[in-house]
Design a protein around this motif. Structure first.
Motif, PDB file in Angstrom:
ATOM      1  N   THR A  14       0.783  -1.219  -0.106  1.00 37.15           N
ATOM      2  CA  THR A  14      -0.096   0.007  -0.040  1.00 37.15           C
ATOM      3  C   THR A  14       0.736   1.190   0.038  1.00 37.15           C
ATOM      4  N   GLU A  15       1.930   1.278   0.852  1.00 35.01           N
ATOM      5  CA  GLU A  15       2.617   2.351   0.918  1.00 35.01           C
ATOM      6  C   GLU A  15       4.006   2.448   0.260  1.00 35.01           C
ATOM      7  N   LEU A  16       4.325   1.509  -0.353  1.00 35.50           N
ATOM      8  CA  LEU A  16       5.559   1.162  -0.960  1.00 35.50           C
ATOM      9  C   LEU A  16       6.050   2.362  -1.926  1.00 35.50           C
ATOM     10  N   PRO A  17       4.927   2.976  -2.921  1.00 34.56           N
ATOM     11  CA  PRO A  17       5.412   3.885  -3.761  1.00 34.56           C
ATOM     12  C   PRO A  17       5.700   5.199  -2.848  1.00 34.56           C
ATOM     13  N   ASN A  18       4.920   5.352  -1.989  1.00 34.50           N
ATOM     14  CA  ASN A  18       5.162   6.868  -1.296  1.00 34.50           C
ATOM     15  C   ASN A  18       6.444   6.655  -0.560  1.00 34.50           C
ATOM     16  N   VAL A  19       6.715   5.448   0.343  1.00 31.22           N
ATOM     17  CA  VAL A  19       8.048   5.659   0.887  1.00 31.22           C
ATOM     18  C   VAL A  19       9.146   5.696   0.202  1.00 31.22           C
ATOM     19  N   ARG A  20       9.201   4.931  -1.263  1.00 33.09           N
ATOM     20  CA  ARG A  20      10.216   5.323  -2.007  1.00 33.09           C
ATOM     21  C   ARG A  20      10.364   6.667  -2.498  1.00 33.09           C
ATOM     22  N   LYS A  21       9.390   7.286  -3.065  1.00 36.61           N
ATOM     23  CA  LYS A  21       9.320   8.755  -3.305  1.00 36.61           C
ATOM     24  C   LYS A  21       9.888   9.588  -2.091  1.00 36.61           C
ATOM     25  N   LEU A  22       9.275   9.375  -0.938  1.00 33.84           N
ATOM     26  CA  LEU A  22      10.001  10.035   0.204  1.00 33.84           C
ATOM     27  C   LEU A  22      11.234   9.896   0.334  1.00 33.84           C
ATOM     28  N   CYS A  23      11.713   8.649   0.349  1.00 36.70           N
ATOM     29  CA  CYS A  23      13.202   8.435   0.559  1.00 36.70           C
ATOM     30  C   CYS A  23      14.018   8.955  -0.464  1.00 36.70           C
ATOM     31  N   ASP A  24      13.644   8.951  -1.669  1.00 34.34           N
ATOM     32  CA  ASP A  24      14.324   9.400  -2.878  1.00 34.34           C
ATOM     33  C   ASP A  24      14.648  10.978  -2.694  1.00 34.34           C
ATOM     34  N   ASN A  46      -6.416 -17.855   3.000  1.00 29.68           N
ATOM     35  CA  ASN A  46      -7.477 -18.590   2.368  1.00 29.68           C
ATOM     36  C   ASN A  46      -8.858 -17.624   1.973  1.00 29.68           C
ATOM     37  N   ASP A  47      -8.693 -16.416   2.801  1.00 27.89           N
ATOM     38  CA  ASP A  47     -10.106 -15.633   2.433  1.00 27.89           C
ATOM     39  C   ASP A  47      -9.553 -14.331   1.510  1.00 27.89           C
ATOM     40  N   LYS A  48      -8.589 -14.704   0.858  1.00 29.90           N
ATOM     41  CA  LYS A  48      -8.349 -13.871  -0.675  1.00 29.90           C
ATOM     42  C   LYS A  48      -8.533 -14.330  -1.766  1.00 29.90           C
ATOM     43  N   THR A  49      -8.793 -13.693  -2.754  1.00 29.99           N
ATOM     44  CA  THR A  49      -8.566 -14.213  -4.386  1.00 29.99           C
ATOM     45  C   THR A  49      -6.887 -14.523  -4.733  1.00 29.99           C
ATOM     46  N   ILE A  50      -6.301 -13.007  -4.020  1.00 29.47           N
ATOM     47  CA  ILE A  50      -4.926 -13.159  -4.345  1.00 29.47           C
ATOM     48  C   ILE A  50      -4.280 -12.728  -2.884  1.00 29.47           C
ATOM     49  N   GLY A  51      -3.750 -13.615  -2.347  1.00 26.52           N
ATOM     50  CA  GLY A  51      -3.346 -13.568  -1.028  1.00 26.52           C
ATOM     51  C   GLY A  51      -1.584 -13.200  -1.000  1.00 26.52           C
ATOM     52  N   THR A  52      -1.426 -12.085  -0.107  1.00 24.41           N
ATOM     53  CA  THR A  52      -0.139 -11.607  -0.150  1.00 24.41           C
ATOM     54  C   THR A  52       0.613 -12.495   0.770  1.00 24.41           C
ATOM     55  N   GLN A  53       1.640 -12.858   0.444  1.00 25.52           N
ATOM     56  CA  GLN A  53       2.612 -13.628   1.197  1.00 25.52           C
ATOM     57  C   GLN A  53       3.868 -13.026   1.532  1.00 25.52           C
ATOM     58  N   HIS A  54       4.023 -11.586   1.164  1.00 24.75           N
ATOM     59  CA  HIS A  54       5.375 -10.843   1.127  1.00 24.75           C
ATOM     60  C   HIS A  54       5.111  -9.533   1.858  1.00 24.75           C
ATOM     61  N   ASP A  55       6.212  -8.798   2.318  1.00 23.34           N
ATOM     62  CA  ASP A  55       6.334  -7.594   2.443  1.00 23.34           C
ATOM     63  C   ASP A  55       7.647  -6.951   1.749  1.00 23.34           C
TER      64      ASP A  55
END
Length: 287
Positions: A14-24, A46-55
């Motif tokens: 969710t916040e990856l694009p923002n943190v990259r811009k901030l750190c740049d 199991n409760d997701k159609t596409i389940g997140t496995q990573h950060d």
């Protein structure tokens, strides 16, 4: 951060694009080191159609020309690849390819020549009309020093003896950390230390933080965690000091956010989130 300092930020999609811009903006895009993908779950929810496995762990440094990143330690399995079956004076070695990558027009005619097996007299050329990694002079030196391997029976194709003493003391880190502990390990640590796996929501496993410290920190450095939470970072630093005799120091910052009255931490006597981290540090110090 000092000139050799590194910052690692755990973040989700969710916040990856923002943190990259901030750190740049703060550090300069030229000081971006890597965007690590941490596989935090073995299976998707199991409760997701596409389940997140990573950060993600976004890594920047203060100055790219001043940073001193560390190589990743070799595992015992990787070290065990190196043997010394012929009692070579340089010690353990592993057989490695002598040919070079010639794709994309990188063929070098002067590196295409036969290597003669001194045991059989047979001439060997690079495979697939490629070329060797070294020139004739270097190959002759390797042959003279018994640093080319012709198989267990001495009749095979030439391969380079890559000696353990000649290679880097570690291996290159990857941007995919599927070797770090899963998130569930963090909850198991909380149970072992404080008696409850639900004491803290999604605590980071200390093993993950150990990898971060091994990458970007010296044995006598200082780590600042300004969103300390359950203080997994403190445990990682203390465990590493106990393991390798280092003198790492840490500063943990956590606001005294109140625990909800009906929550497990509150019922266990922890009025604030910060109190949980303090107790964890005490327990780790006693261990």
């Amino acid at each position: 951060l000092n000139d050799s300092g590194v910052i690692a930020i755990s973040i989700d999609d969710t916040e990856l694009p923002n943190v990259r811009k901030l750190c740049d903006d703060v550090f300069g895009e030229e000081n971006f080191v890597a965007n690590v993908i941490w596989k935090k779950r073995s299976t998707p929810p199991n409760d997701k159609t596409i389940g997140t496995q990573h950060d993600y762990i976004v890594i920047y440094c203060k100055r790219m020309d001043g940073v001193e990143l560390n190589l990743r330690e070799r595992t015992e399995e990787q070290i065990d690849r190196y043997k010394n079956s012929d009692n070579h004076i340089k010690g353990p070695w592993a057989a490695s390819d002598l040919t070079a990558n010639v794709k994309g027009g990188r063929f070098v005619e002067s590196l295409y020549f036969p290597i003669t097996n001194p045991n059989t007299g047979e001439e060997h050329y690079p495979s697939a009309h490629g070329n060797w990694r070294f020139n004739r002079e270097r190959i002759e030196r390797l042959l003279a020093n018994d640093e080319i391997y012709f198989g267990a029976d001495g009749k095979g194709k030439p391969m380079l003896k890559r000696f353990l003493c000649d290679i880097k003391e570690g291996i290159t880190w990857t941007t995919l950390w599927d070797f770090a502990p899963y998130n569930t390990q963090g909850s198991q640590e909380m149970r072992a230390l404080l008696g409850s796996s639900t004491m803290f929501e999604n605590p980071k496993p200390s093993g993950l933080l150990e990898h971060v410290l091994k990458l970007g920190m010296s044995q006598d450095g200082i780590i600042l965690d300004f969103f300390a939470g359950s203080c997994s970072t403190a445990q990682a630093a203390m465990d590493m000091n106990a393991s390798d005799g280092g003198t790492r120091r840490f500063v943990m910052v956590q606001l005294p956010e109140p625990c909800p009255p009906q929550s497990d931490p509150y019922r266990a006597g922890f009025i604030t989130i910060a109190a949980i981290g303090k107790e964890r540090i005490r327990k780790c110090g006693e261990a």
